[in-house]
Motif scaffolding. Structure first.
Motif, PDB file in Angstrom:
ATOM      1  N   ILE A  35       0.768  -1.269  -0.050  1.00  0.00           N
ATOM      2  CA  ILE A  35      -0.102   0.121  -0.108  1.00  0.00           C
ATOM      3  C   ILE A  35       0.781   1.277  -0.045  1.00  0.00           C
ATOM      4  CG2 ILE A  35      -1.603   1.351   1.412  1.00  0.00           C
ATOM      5  CD1 ILE A  35      -2.842  -1.194  -0.459  1.00  0.00           C
ATOM      6  N   SER A  36       1.910   1.466   0.756  1.00  0.00           N
ATOM      7  CA  SER A  36       2.941   2.197   0.646  1.00  0.00           C
ATOM      8  C   SER A  36       3.466   2.631  -0.684  1.00  0.00           C
ATOM      9  CB  SER A  36       4.063   2.167   1.872  1.00  0.00           C
ATOM     10  OG  SER A  36       4.871   1.168   1.425  1.00  0.00           O
ATOM     11  N   ASP A  39       0.540   4.009  -2.594  1.00  0.00           N
ATOM     12  CA  ASP A  39       0.305   5.339  -2.278  1.00  0.00           C
ATOM     13  C   ASP A  39       1.435   6.386  -2.886  1.00  0.00           C
ATOM     14  OD1 ASP A  39      -2.088   4.611  -1.394  1.00  0.00           O
ATOM     15  OD2 ASP A  39      -1.405   4.625   0.885  1.00  0.00           O
ATOM     16  N   GLN A  67      -6.161  -0.506   1.561  1.00  0.00           N
ATOM     17  CA  GLN A  67      -5.694   1.013   1.579  1.00  0.00           C
ATOM     18  C   GLN A  67      -6.403   1.649   2.949  1.00  0.00           C
ATOM     19  OE1 GLN A  67      -6.331   2.242  -2.607  1.00  0.00           O
ATOM     20  NE2 GLN A  67      -4.041   2.464  -2.643  1.00  0.00           N
ATOM     21  N   SER A  71      -3.007   2.398   5.030  1.00  0.00           N
ATOM     22  CA  SER A  71      -2.700   3.745   4.610  1.00  0.00           C
ATOM     23  C   SER A  71      -2.777   4.690   5.945  1.00  0.00           C
ATOM     24  CB  SER A  71      -3.484   4.462   3.635  1.00  0.00           C
ATOM     25  OG  SER A  71      -3.418   3.709   2.246  1.00  0.00           O
ATOM     26  N   PRO A  73      -1.040   8.554   6.259  1.00  0.00           N
ATOM     27  CA  PRO A  73      -0.326   9.608   5.856  1.00  0.00           C
ATOM     28  C   PRO A  73       0.337  10.162   6.954  1.00  0.00           C
ATOM     29  CG  PRO A  73      -2.757  10.288   6.008  1.00  0.00           C
ATOM     30  CD  PRO A  73      -2.535   8.642   6.166  1.00  0.00           C
TER      31      PRO A  73
END
Length: 136
Positions: A35-36, A39, A67, A71, A73
């Protein structure tokens, strides 16, 4: 005339079974890494599907679910630069290096904390992460 071979074509589909993939068998660390990569735009969803042999039918749903779960941020608090500092290129280079180091340390800390939580949840069967929505 030559005899035709009967039975060359059959209705037997045993070699064409669609295999069921259990996505829970994928390590959580792998899911986070994938996922990283997606992204950060280092890998597309289609590339991930092809490279890791995800289901051609369900791959979008699986990646979307991953995600939502994995995920994260990263938000850093940064000090603002003065106009004099912005004008000097050597100061900018120093600032970039300092920010890159800060980012690297924050990412390492994040990976360590996520891994620690994953191990605690798996080994000790604890529910640490907050569930989203009305299932709290």
């Amino acid at each position: 005339m030559e005899k035709r071979k009967e039975g060359m074509l059959t209705n037997e589909m045993s070699g064409f079974k669609r295999e069921s993939i259990n996505y829970n068998n994928y390590e959580i660390s792998f899911r986070r890494w994938l996922i990283s990569e997606i992204d950060a735009n280092r890998m597309s969803i289609v590339e991930a599907r092809d490279r890791f042999k995800l289901s051609p039918i369900e791959y979008k749903k699986i990646i979307k679910r991953w995600q939502e779960r994995y995920s994260d941020p990263l938000h850093l608090s940064l000090q603002a630069m003065s106009s004099k500092e912005r004008a000097d290129n050597s100061k900018l280079d120093q600032r970039i290096k300092a920010l890159e180091k800060q980012l690297e340390l924050a990412q390492l800390k994040n990976v360590a904390l996520e891994t620690m939580i994953d191990i605690a949840e798996k080994d000790y069967k604890l529910s640490i992460r907050k569930k989203s929505g009305p299932k709290q």
